[in-house]
Write an enzyme that holds these catalytic residues in place. Structure first.
Site, short mmCIF file in Angstrom:
data_model
loop_
_atom_site.label_atom_id
_atom_site.label_comp_id
_atom_site.label_asym_id
_atom_site.label_seq_id
_atom_site.Cartn_x
_atom_site.Cartn_y
_atom_site.Cartn_z
N GLY A 57 0.85 -1.20 0.00
CA GLY A 57 0.00 0.00 0.00
C GLY A 57 0.87 1.24 0.00
CG ASP A 140 -6.71 2.49 3.49
OD1 ASP A 140 -6.24 3.65 3.57
OD2 ASP A 140 -6.82 1.87 2.42
CB THR A 215 5.16 7.75 4.74
OG1 THR A 215 5.07 8.28 6.07
CG2 THR A 215 5.94 6.46 4.78
N1 SAM Z 1 1.92 3.97 2.69
C1 SAM Z 1 1.54 5.29 2.18
C2 SAM Z 1 1.94 6.37 3.17
O1 SAM Z 1 2.31 6.00 4.29
O2 SAM Z 1 1.90 7.56 2.84
C3 SAM Z 1 0.05 5.36 1.83
C4 SAM Z 1 -0.91 5.17 2.98
S1 SAM Z 1 -2.63 5.19 2.45
C5 SAM Z 1 -3.49 5.68 3.89
C6 SAM Z 1 -3.02 3.46 2.27
C7 SAM Z 1 -2.72 2.95 0.89
O3 SAM Z 1 -2.91 1.54 0.83
C8 SAM Z 1 -3.60 3.56 -0.17
O4 SAM Z 1 -2.80 4.11 -1.19
C9 SAM Z 1 -4.45 2.37 -0.67
O5 SAM Z 1 -4.83 2.49 -2.01
C10 SAM Z 1 -3.51 1.22 -0.42
N2 SAM Z 1 -4.16 -0.11 -0.28
C11 SAM Z 1 -5.26 -0.39 0.45
N3 SAM Z 1 -5.58 -1.70 0.36
C12 SAM Z 1 -4.65 -2.28 -0.45
C13 SAM Z 1 -4.44 -3.61 -0.94
N4 SAM Z 1 -5.25 -4.60 -0.60
N5 SAM Z 1 -3.39 -3.84 -1.76
C14 SAM Z 1 -2.56 -2.83 -2.10
N6 SAM Z 1 -2.71 -1.56 -1.68
C15 SAM Z 1 -3.74 -1.27 -0.86
#
Ligand code: SAM
Length: 242
Positions: A57, A140, A215
């Site tokens: 993610g 998330d 991040t």
């Molecule tokens: N890791 C980054 C940061 O710390 O800035 C992004 C955090 S963001 C709140 C969570 C990310 O996880 C989002 O970009 C979302 O699209 C991704 N995500 C959620 N479920 C996922 C999954 N099953 N597989 C891959 N990515 C996922």
């Protein structure tokens, strides 16, 4: 939905050369065992290195772009489910490689991003014990109890992380949501393959500072004067189970 996601049938059938062209050998292709068995002769280019670090993610890739120069001999992979966000990171990787091509031709060749649902297909991408680090940065939170099954830390998923991590490898977690932090600590601590990394060791790990500062979510939380909860778990050498 999943049918729009592409993923390899097995780690051996994954063509990494398109993501890390500088590490692909030219003309020295290797057969894909399970495809070969089925009588086909499909081959993928041989790689001089395997991916060792996964950012699950990865969002807009802040962690990856900060770690790439710090781990120049290690292949880092961001995995992200949102198409447009994945494309943003891929475009940025290409731009950084081009910008550095003359002065530092290997710069950012060690970083890539692909679209994946890591809750479903992680063992399709990585072999057993392939990874040394897995980052779960600001996942998330899925606050509601009925949504907890969507959290990326669970007993089932922890077994997948344990499978793809080498003994001694580390799962890094960070979140600004205390309840999610407690959940991740509880579920990782309860898993027989993991043990928590003591705080002194955690704080001396350079990746922890990067996770807090670089991040996109970490930056947002800093702007809002929020808390950041960090926990690291080590893949045990000889877990009692499995
Ligand atoms: N890791 C980054 C940061 O710390 O800035 C992004 C955090 S963001 C709140 C969570 C990310 O996880 C989002 O970009 C979302 O699209 C991704 N995500 C959620 N479920 C996922 C999954 N099953 N597989 C891959 N990515 C996922």
């Amino acid at each position: 939905s999943d049918h729009a996601l592409t993923y390899p049938v097995s780690p051996a059938s994954m063509d990494w050369s398109q993501h890390y062209p500088a590490y692909a050998s030219k003309g020295n292709n290797t057969a894909i065992p399970d495809v070969e068995e089925a009588g086909a002769t499909q081959r993928v280019p041989k790689m001089s290195k395997k991916v060792e670090v996964a950012d699950i993610g990865c969002g807009f890739g802040g962690l990856l772009f900060a770690l790439a120069p710090k781990l120049p001999d290690t292949l880092l992979l961001g995995m992200e489910i949102r198409t447009s966000v994945t494309e943003y990171v891929q475009t940025k990787v290409k731009a950084l490689r081009t910008q550095n091509a003359e002065t530092q031709p290997m710069a950012y060749q060690n970083v890539a991003c692909l679209r994946a649902n890591t809750m479903k297909f992680l063992p399709n991408f990585f072999e057993k014990a392939q990874l040394s680090k897995i980052f779960l940065c600001f996942p998330d939170p899925h606050f509601k109890a009925r949504k907890h099954k969507a959290r990326i830390v669970s007993l089932t998923l922890n077994s997948e992380y344990a499978y793809v991590l080498r003994p001694g490898g580390i799962v890094y977690t960070i979140t600004d949501v205390e309840d999610l932090h407690n959940w991740m600590v509880e579920h990782l601590a309860a898993h027989p393959s993991f043990e928590r990394v003591p705080e002194a060791e955690q704080e001396s790990d350079e990746c922890v500072a990067v996770m807090r500062k670089e991040t996109e979510e970490g930056k947002k939380v800093t702007r809002n004067n929020g808390n950041k909860y960090v926990a690291l778990f080590r893949r045990k050498e000889n877990p009692d189970w499995p």
